[in-house]
Design an enzyme around this catalytic site. Sequence first.
Site, mmCIF file in Angstrom:
data_model
loop_
_atom_site.group_PDB
_atom_site.id
_atom_site.type_symbol
_atom_site.label_atom_id
_atom_site.label_comp_id
_atom_site.label_asym_id
_atom_site.label_seq_id
_atom_site.Cartn_x
_atom_site.Cartn_y
_atom_site.Cartn_z
ATOM 1 N N ASP A 141 19.464 20.462 -29.317
ATOM 2 C CA ASP A 141 19.659 21.454 -28.245
ATOM 3 C C ASP A 141 20.813 21.059 -27.326
ATOM 4 O O ASP A 141 21.618 21.899 -26.928
ATOM 5 C CB ASP A 141 18.387 21.597 -27.397
ATOM 6 C CG ASP A 141 17.350 22.473 -28.081
ATOM 7 O OD1 ASP A 141 17.521 22.769 -29.270
ATOM 8 O OD2 ASP A 141 16.373 22.854 -27.414
ATOM 9 N N ALA A 148 20.325 23.762 -21.859
ATOM 10 C CA ALA A 148 21.436 24.543 -21.293
ATOM 11 C C ALA A 148 21.477 24.384 -19.773
ATOM 12 O O ALA A 148 22.555 24.215 -19.192
ATOM 13 C CB ALA A 148 21.293 26.009 -21.682
HETATM 14 O O1 PMV Z 1 12.280 25.089 -28.497
HETATM 15 P P1 PMV Z 1 13.654 24.524 -28.367
HETATM 16 O O2 PMV Z 1 14.731 25.512 -28.240
HETATM 17 O O3 PMV Z 1 13.736 23.478 -27.295
HETATM 18 O O4 PMV Z 1 13.985 23.754 -29.749
HETATM 19 C C1 PMV Z 1 13.300 22.578 -30.080
HETATM 20 C C2 PMV Z 1 13.737 22.032 -31.408
HETATM 21 C C3 PMV Z 1 12.796 20.988 -32.003
HETATM 22 O O5 PMV Z 1 13.342 20.633 -33.266
HETATM 23 C C4 PMV Z 1 11.401 21.552 -32.215
HETATM 24 C C5 PMV Z 1 12.683 19.747 -31.114
HETATM 25 C C6 PMV Z 1 13.931 18.865 -31.093
HETATM 26 O O6 PMV Z 1 13.931 17.914 -30.285
HETATM 27 O O7 PMV Z 1 14.851 19.072 -31.887
#
Ligand code: PMV
Length: 317
Positions: free
Chosen positions: A150, A109
């Site tokens: 993300d 973000a």
């Molecule tokens: O922790 P966050 O909000 O950055 O989510 C990461 C999601 C994962 O699947 C663990 C990593 C990714 O690259 O998708």
Amino acid sequence: MQTVPHEGYGETWAKIILFGEHSVVYGHPALALPLHSLRMRARVRPVVGDSTLEGLGYHGSLKDSGGAFASVRRAIEVALDYAGAPGVSVAVETSSDFPPERGLGSSAASAGAVIRAILNAMDVSADGQRLFELTQQAERIAHGRPSGLDAVATAARGPIHFHSGRMRLVRMRLDAPIVVADSGVHGSTREAVSGVRVRYEHDHEGIGRILVGLGELARAAVRDVRVGDAHALGNKMNRAQVLLARLGVSDSRLDALTRAARQAGALGAKLTGGGLGGCVIAVAGSLADAARIRVALREAGAVRTWVHAPETTEVSV
Ligand code: PMV
């Protein structure tokens, strides 16, 4: 030293992963929901001298900002390069409605908002695909090999189904509120992702089966969201949490929070994002249930909760 011609503004928002964290890195599908009322804002102003950063817990010269801000520096660099103004100085200011390192997508973000603000200050436009690619360049610094989920979800207009780098918006009929609770513990997505990688290398078959199971839940949950079946969705959340714990990305605090949510009447609960700290989510049958679940989560140690109702995200601190 040159600078941008005028001020620029960009914004993105938080996201929760309903299903598919970690397994999405291995090409399985995922389902994510943008939280439009939890904003990340970036402002870019012309500056004389060195570039500066204010926000995300830092105030000062960009070049002295250190390892923790490498992905924001990269976001600034790729945006200026794309705008045909490599190396020009900018004063960047960010403000956020949600905490970093809690699995809510803060790194994507912030990169996305900063990139949009710089392009806005340079009067340069970019389509969604280009903005995604620029954001991913910063995300690679933050996470190593991010799936892209993300970067997409923190800029999406609605719930998204993400599969092998492609995304599609999902029409959501679900009117059940979703409670988000911050465990107060910083999660490290990079560490969690590399831990899963190591375990996968040692036990291809066992870990592979868990990843497939998580992907199947994500695929099947698309139907629940489309038809608004909160009970089926909650049930899948509980099953996903069992698999995520077996994958080694939950911890005693996240387990306790998901248990507390269920005991308070949640239809289902799981961690969201990278895990090993961060947030849990719980689906509630009604706003009254959501209020009870929120209290139970606070009593079980959550430091902050939000309720995402279909159109609003209400915060309690
Ligand atoms: O922790 P966050 O909000 O950055 O989510 C990461 C999601 C994962 O699947 C663990 C990593 C990714 O690259 O998708």
